[in-house]
Design an enzyme around this catalytic site. Structure first.
Site, PDB file in Angstrom:
ATOM      1  NE  ARG A 167     103.559  23.779  53.432  1.00 44.47           N
ATOM      2  CZ  ARG A 167     104.856  23.937  53.187  1.00 44.47           C
ATOM      3  NH1 ARG A 167     105.745  23.746  54.156  1.00 44.47           N
ATOM      4  NH2 ARG A 167     105.291  24.283  51.996  1.00 44.47           N
ATOM      5  CE  LYS A 172     104.842  28.274  51.495  1.00 41.55           C
ATOM      6  NZ  LYS A 172     105.971  28.506  52.401  1.00 41.55           N
ATOM      7  CD  GLU A 188     108.663  30.033  60.323  1.00 43.09           C
ATOM      8  OE1 GLU A 188     109.142  29.450  59.336  1.00 43.09           O
ATOM      9  OE2 GLU A 188     107.492  30.419  60.392  1.00 43.09           O
TER      10      GLU A 188
END
Ligand SMILES: *Cc1c(COP(=O)(O)O)cnc(C)c1O
Length: 340
Positions: free
Chosen positions: A81, A184, A220
């Protein structure tokens, strides 16, 4: 050397440890990891991380089991990720072998800070990748720093595995559909702060973000993914602007193993009332069962966990994942790596 930390009352915050690990990318290659005891790092005033947001991070934990051994959970997913995030904001990627070398060093060098088994606490790891090369024009840096610091943490939600309350926020978005939502990166967090503060001011623990185009589908919950249980089905949003949570991916797998159906699809906010259980998931808390969703604009409240307790499926998922992470139950999926 012993520590005199009150493991049972650790906050989810920063506590100084002995060492952090750093590696530097220059002239197209990565340096060997370096061990530092300095909590600061010198940065060029024109570094791209400071001006143009070239930065990405990870969050993971090391867990001490009953056998005293230290375990990592799906570290390769965090490595991959971070590579995805690096590509997203045009940074040099940290290869898997450098990533795990730094993670291992960060844990071993701070071993006395890995909380003892049975305290519910763990060692939080924060890998960070930043553009450190100096640029003034808008372009990717040619130099990067990868670093990892660690800090022992207690449970993320002070209430423990108890229902939390969240508030729907519509007047700010954390990430656009074809923007940086799946990476992220710090910019998404900066963009989320208005919503976080708005939810807090209204007396709620975290904001629920809806899709930014129609404000109709659930995206989210703060910095955690959303899931719901209905008719023996685990439902979680499919969206171009949410972060692919490793916890959620693991819960999906466990749900399937438990005989639940899994649906990854747009989740209409109007469906909320029909869910039997709802929750937020991420490394910090694994699952935060949601007891109440307050729609600020419509002044409407939706309640779950009517008896004040998390639902049975959320509880079973939580206990199974936590059990695997601490080594209390077998790990048939090869998710755990020992730090040796
Ligand atoms: C990190 C993060 C999550 C949770 O991901 P995990 O891999 O489960 O820890 C969810 N949403 C956002 C926005 C995040 O940054």
């Amino acid at each position: 050397m012993e520590t005199n930390i009150d493991w049972k009352n650790l906050p989810f915050g920063y506590l100084k440890t002995d060492f952090n690990i750093r590696a530097y990318y220059k002239n197209g290659q990565w340096s060997k990891p370096e061990i530092s005891s300095d909590e600061h790092m010198p940065i060029h005033i024109a570094a791209t991380c400071l001006h143009y947001g070239q930065e990405a991070f990870e969050g993971m934990k090391a867990y001490r089991g009953k056998d005293g051994k230290i375990r990592l959970f799906r570290w390769d997913e965090n490595a991959h990720r971070l590579q995805h995030s690096a590509r997203g904001v045009m940074m040099a990627e940290v290869p898997d072998d450098l990533f795990i070398e730094c993670v291992t060093l960060a844990v071993k060098k701070n071993e006395r800070f890995v909380p003892p088994y049975g305290t519910g606490a763990s060692l939080y790891l924060r890998p960070l990748l930043i553009g450190t090369g100096a640029e003034v024009g808008v372009k990717p840096a040619s130099e990067y720093t990868f670093m990892i610091f660690v800090t022992p943490v207690g449970p993320y939600f002070k209430e423990g595995f108890n229902p939390v309350k969240i508030a729907v926020v519509r007047d700010s978005d954390r990430a656009a559909p074809q923007g940086t939502g799946t990476f992220k990166v710090g910019g998404n967090y900066a963009a989320s702060l208005r919503g976080v503060i708005k939810a807090h001011k209204a007396g709620y623990g975290a904001p629920m973000y809806l899709d930014c185009v129609h404000k109709q589908f659930v995206d989210e919950i703060g910095a955690a993914n959303f899931f719901a249980i209905k008719d023996n089905t685990y439902i979680t949003p499919k969206s171009e602007s949410i972060l692919p949570s490793i916890t959620n991916k693991s819960l999906v797998h466990l749900a399937e193993q438990m005989g639940l159906k899994v649906e990854r699809r747009p989740v209409d906010f109007n469906e909320i009332n029909s869910f039997e259980e709802v929750g937020a998931c991420g490394t910090a808390a694994i699952i935060s069962p949601i007891g109440e969703i307050y729609d600020i604009d419509k002044e409407t409240t939706y309640k779950f966990c009517k008896d004040g307790k998390p639902g049975p499926i959320s509880t079973k998922l939580y206990e199974t994942l936590l059990g695997i992470q601490f080594g209390d139950i077998p790990d048939p999926y090869g998710w755990v790596t020992f730090v040796e």
